[in-house]
Motif scaffolding. Structure first.
Motif, mmCIF file in Angstrom:
data_model
loop_
_atom_site.group_PDB
_atom_site.id
_atom_site.type_symbol
_atom_site.label_atom_id
_atom_site.label_comp_id
_atom_site.label_asym_id
_atom_site.label_seq_id
_atom_site.Cartn_x
_atom_site.Cartn_y
_atom_site.Cartn_z
ATOM 1 N N LEU A 66 7.117 -29.066 23.278
ATOM 2 C CA LEU A 66 6.523 -29.616 24.488
ATOM 3 C C LEU A 66 5.478 -28.629 24.971
ATOM 4 C CD1 LEU A 66 6.563 -31.724 26.836
ATOM 5 C CD2 LEU A 66 8.254 -30.241 27.950
ATOM 6 N N GLY A 67 4.277 -29.127 25.296
ATOM 7 C CA GLY A 67 3.239 -28.199 25.696
ATOM 8 C C GLY A 67 2.131 -28.845 26.492
ATOM 9 N N ILE A 110 4.142 -33.984 23.626
ATOM 10 C CA ILE A 110 5.517 -33.805 23.181
ATOM 11 C C ILE A 110 5.570 -34.232 21.722
ATOM 12 C CG2 ILE A 110 6.248 -36.118 23.906
ATOM 13 C CD1 ILE A 110 8.955 -34.843 24.670
ATOM 14 N N GLY A 111 6.403 -33.576 20.930
ATOM 15 C CA GLY A 111 6.407 -33.917 19.512
ATOM 16 C C GLY A 111 7.650 -33.439 18.794
ATOM 17 N N ALA A 112 7.666 -33.706 17.507
ATOM 18 C CA ALA A 112 8.772 -33.319 16.631
ATOM 19 C C ALA A 112 8.220 -32.545 15.447
ATOM 20 C CB ALA A 112 9.533 -34.554 16.155
ATOM 21 N N ASN A 164 2.602 -34.979 17.184
ATOM 22 C CA ASN A 164 2.570 -34.898 18.644
ATOM 23 C C ASN A 164 2.026 -36.177 19.262
ATOM 24 O OD1 ASN A 164 3.528 -32.215 18.910
ATOM 25 N ND2 ASN A 164 1.489 -31.399 18.495
ATOM 26 N N TYR A 165 2.561 -36.510 20.437
ATOM 27 C CA TYR A 165 2.001 -37.583 21.269
ATOM 28 C C TYR A 165 1.478 -36.937 22.554
ATOM 29 C CZ TYR A 165 1.481 -41.608 24.282
ATOM 30 O OH TYR A 165 0.967 -42.558 25.137
ATOM 31 N N ARG A 166 0.227 -37.204 22.880
ATOM 32 C CA ARG A 166 -0.424 -36.565 24.030
ATOM 33 C C ARG A 166 -0.745 -37.597 25.094
ATOM 34 N NH1 ARG A 166 -5.523 -36.636 25.025
ATOM 35 N NH2 ARG A 166 -5.945 -37.360 22.909
#
Length: 252
Positions: free
Chosen positions: A90-91, A47-49, A241-243
């Protein structure tokens, strides 16, 4: 004298093995461990910005002037609607060797605005605005450890508004209201993993929104005319992104 020298040599010859036997054994030293190469794994949900800049090319062709159809359509001119954008994504990605595959959904607020004086009626100014867009895309990438290059493609949707203003006063003469338009998108990106679960990158996307005929209504609710409007969008965004769900793998 000869006897003395011979005796000394013999004494040394016999004493040397005994002295060597008294020396301490060489201590055993463990070999250093083999170096460990940490391999960055891009697998997992993220998820990220994102934030950046966009430009939308709009070309208007008048198809109805409010009195009747115009055949062929009269070109009213083009303009670029530009501005900033910010949003999130989001991915999920999975990695097979050096190949990385993924699916992603993205939604952004936008403020892309532009206008031009109508070539059909210079007393009027055509105005365009995109206030939001979304992307649903698939990804194929190639990873060099913690550096990922990828291409993407899929569906795009924009939230548009078109207005016609009086050139002299700027007052709104007619509008289409809010409009949702679907199209396609292709893009490419470069992402760098700077921590086990964090990455940052830059991405470019081109949206093919084709054309659509819009009917304009006056502020009083009367029919004003119709324009066929062609639209493409270019986007450049910076992403963070944070995974989670994909461990770092140690390779010996």
């Amino acid at each position: 004298m000869k006897k003395f020298l011979l005796g000394t040599v013999a004494l040394i010859a016999f004493a040397a093995p005994a002295a060597a036997a008294d020396l301490a054994a060489r201590p055993y030293t463990k070999a250093p461990p083999a170096p460990v190469a940490v391999v960055y794994d891009w697998s997992g949900f993220y998820i990220g910005a994102n934030g950046g800049w966009g430009s939308s090319r709009k070309c208007w062709d008048l198809t109805n002037d409010g009195i009747g159809p115009i055949v062929p359509a009269f070109p009213e001119g083009c303009h670029d609607a530009t501005g900033g954008t910010a949003g999130g994504q989001l991915g999920y990605r999975w990695q097979a060797g050096t190949w990385v595959f993924g699916l992603e959904g993205q939604g952004n607020w936008a403020d892309f605005q532009g206008n031009n004086v109508s070539l059909f009626d210079p007393t009027l100014r055509n105005e365009s605005r995109i206030d939001a867009f979304g992307l649903i895309t698939g990804q194929v990438g190639w990873a060099a450890n913690n550096v990922l290059f990828y291409v993407k493609g899929g569906a795009a949707v924009t939230g548009d508004r078109f207005r016609i203003r009086d050139t002299a006063t700027g007052a709104v003469v007619a509008t289409t209201g809010d409009d949702t338009r679907w199209g396609g998108v292709v893009g490419a990106g470069l992402e760098f993993g700077f921590a086990p679960n964090w990455s940052a990158g830059i991405e470019y996307n081109h949206l093919f929104m084709q054309d659509r005929t819009h009917d304009f209504i006056t502020v009083g609710g009367l029919a004003f005319g119709s324009d066929r409007i062609r639209q493409d969008v270019d986007l450049v965004t910076v992403r963070v992104n944070y995974r989670w769900g994909g461990p770092v793998i140690a390779r010996y």
